[in-house]
Structures are given as structure tokens and as C-alpha cells.
Design a protein around this motif. Structure first.
Motif, PDB file in Angstrom:
ATOM      1  N   ILE A  98     126.281 120.521  39.682  1.00  0.00           N
ATOM      2  CA  ILE A  98     125.952 120.015  38.558  1.00  0.00           C
ATOM      3  C   ILE A  98     124.146 119.441  38.107  1.00  0.00           C
ATOM      4  N   SER A 155     123.287 122.198  35.877  1.00  0.00           N
ATOM      5  CA  SER A 155     123.632 122.636  35.058  1.00  0.00           C
ATOM      6  C   SER A 155     123.135 121.781  33.552  1.00  0.00           C
ATOM      7  N   THR A 172     133.055 117.255  37.377  1.00  0.00           N
ATOM      8  CA  THR A 172     133.109 118.095  37.549  1.00  0.00           C
ATOM      9  C   THR A 172     134.468 118.371  38.327  1.00  0.00           C
TER      10      THR A 172
END
Length: 317
Positions: free
Chosen positions: A291, A294, A250
Motif C-alpha cells: 500500500i 499504491s 486495505t
């Protein structure tokens, strides 16, 4: 960089953080979680970070608890998914906090899933603190246990941060792991180290006060740019022959900085797919911890583990 320098950076940066969330007042060690894998993660980074933080707070009651879907030692790999998946958590986290989102997703997809705790004594909430070469031996023993239980020839490794970067790469290169591993998927992996400020950002996100200086552990030093561990791993190339690699990165990562440190270069018989979360979903701003929860990341990992049956990874994943 010496450990005392890392500890000093952590202590100075984390002193402004708020106190850690208190564990449940219940005396029961049981932990429950509902993973809403249907929820799109095209949200502000604080929303998915809250999922990690909530799981981390729950883990304080019983830090050795396995994440949902993991460590069914009677699981038999199928023809569709012949390799067990071993999940490796990040620095100062634990298996339950790191994997309560992804683990049940993988289990429902038909994978046999296993998750270990490492780098700290049993009962400690903050794990992944140990010297990476020593933690790699723990990973090696756990992988052997998984292979013995399942009868599989190889595993797929999926890790976050340290658990997706320097630690499994050390296992592959120096602990015989390459012969036992088909694929390594690194989520926000610390592949080439980070700055001391990056480690301080991690401590801030986990809401550790100035005790971070005391609990930093050798893993913090090992993961700083230019460490002996980094130098030994990068000598001769990023990859081990025979292993396939995927990174899921990310751009908003505030821990492994700069974020391009996470990418790997392909080597002989070692292909690499460097993926970016925002390429799949431009509005998923999940940072280093977020994340791990996610749903876009879930789809990217599922695709990496089963490339013959991929589905589009997008904001509705």
C-alpha cells in the motif's frame, strides 16, 4: 504479551523465509529511484510489494538517505500548502524504503516534505524498533526542527503502519504534538495493535530470517493487542482534540490484523475519515507493505491533505 513471546513467534514463522536481497555491489552510497506515479496500481499485490522491496534493497547501501523530494530545508510553505508534511515510516523499515513513492508525489503537488528515521542507530537498515514512547520523542524533536526551519505553525503527519498509528498518536497525546499538528493521515496504521502473527507476517514480507527474534525491538511488543502502550493510548478515546484524522486501510492487510483494528473513532473536535483502498479501487489488492506504493493511496492522501481541491480516487489514480 511479553517481548520474548513476540520474538518466539517471529523466529518460528520467519525461519521459512528466503534471504534478504543483497545491497548493490557498488561502493557508492548514492541511491536513485524513479517513481512512476502515472502507473495505475490496479494490479496484483505482489507488483506493488515489489516496489517497496526494491526501495528497501536500495536503502541497504545508504540507510540514512532521504527519499526523493524530502528534507529540502530551504523549502518555503506556500499559501496553498501552508503546512509542511512530515512522513513517518513503519516498523523495521526506513524513510527511503517507505517513502520513495509518495514523497516525490507530494513534492510535485507543492508540499514541503520531510521524512525522519527513528528507532535505531544511524547506519542500521532496520529502523523503527525502539520503544514507542522513546521514538515519539524523536518525532517530537524532528517536528520542532521542521517548524523552526519553515516558520509554519503546524504540520501534517503522514505515517505508515507504526508510523501512522501508535507512534504519532503517542506523540499527539503525551509529547505535546496535538498543538503542533493539523492532521494525521495513517496508512495501514497500527492504531489498536495487531497479533503476534501479524508481526511475523511483516518480518516474512521484509525477508528477515530468524534474526527477527533478535532485532524485534520493543516496538513489536508495543504493537501487539493488549500491550501497555495500547491500553494507555486508548484510555479516554482514540483522538486528540483539535486534530483531524484520516485512515487509509486495505482489507488485504496481513500485518495489522484484523484490519478493522486500524480504524479510529471520532472524538470531540477530532473528526475522523476511515477510508478503504478497495472502496476506491476494488481491484487494488495491495497488502500492508504494498500500500505504500499504491497510486490509489497517493490520491487518497493528496485529497486528505488538500480537501478543498480533491480529485476522484479510483483505479486510474
Amino acid at each position: 504479551m511479553k517481548l520474548r513471546h513476540v520474538a518466539a513467534a517471529l523466529a518460528g514463522s520467519v525461519a521459512i523465509a528466503v534471504a534478504a536481497a543483497a545491497p548493490s555491489s557498488s561502493s557508492s552510497p548514492s541511491i536513485s529511484v524513479t517513481a512512476d506515479s502515472s502507473r495505475a496500481s490496479a494490479v496484483a499485490p505482489n507488483a506493488v510489494l515489489a516496489d517497496f522491496s526494491a526501495a528497501f534493497a536500495r536503502s541497504q547501501a545508504a540507510p540514512e538517505t532521504s527519499p526523493p523530494g524530502a528534507n529540502d530545508w530551504a523549502c518555503e510553505p506556500s499559501a496553498a500548502h501552508p503546512r509542511p508534511v512530515v512522513l513517518i515510516h513503519g516498523t523495521w523499515a526506513n524513510a527511503y524504503a517507505n517513502w520513495s513513492g509518495l514523497s516525490p508525489v507530494l513534492k510535485r503537488a507543492g508540499h514541503c516534505v520531510y521524512a525522519l528515521n527513528f528507532g535505531a542507530p544511524d547506519g542500521d537498515v532496520f529502523k523503527g524498533r525502539g520503544h514507542i514512547p522513546e521514538s515519539a520523542k524523536e518525532v517530537a524533536a524532528f517536528v520542532d526542527k521542521v517548524l523552526d526551519a519553515t516558520g509554519a505553525e503546524k504540520v501534517d503527519l503522514v505515517g505508515h503502519s507504526q508510523g501512522g498509528g501508535l507512534l504519532p498518536r503517542w506523540y499527539l497525546k503525551f509529547e505535546g504534538g496535538a498543538a503542533k499538528t493539523h492532521r494525521l493521515v495513517g496508512i495501514a496504521p497500527s492504531n489498536h495493535g495487531t497479533t503476534a502473527s501479524g508481526m511475523a507476517s511483516l518480518a516474512r514480507s521484509l525477508r528477515v530470517l530468524d534474526t527477527a527474534a533478535q532485532m524485534a525491538g520493543l516496538a513489536a511488543e508495543d504493537q501487539t493487542i493488549g500491550s501497555d502502550v495500547n491500553a494507555r493510548l486508548d484510555a479516554g478515546g482514540d483522538t486528540a482534540p483539535g486534530v483531524r484524522y484520516t485512515t487509509v486501510v486495505t482489507r488485504t492487510d496481513e500485518v495489522v490484523t484484523p484490519y478493522r483494528q486500524q480504524y479510529l473513532a471520532a472524538g470531540p473536535d477530532a473528526p475522523v475519515d476511515n477510508l478503504n483502498l478497495q472502496d476506491a479501487c476494488p481491484v487494488d489488492m495491495s497488502a500492508h507493505l504494498g500500500i505504500a506504493y499504491s497510486t490509489v493511496m497517493y490520491r487518497l492522501v493528496l485529497n486528505a491533505l488538500d480537501p478543498a481541491n480533491t480529485r476522484p480516487a479510483n483505479c486510474l489514480s
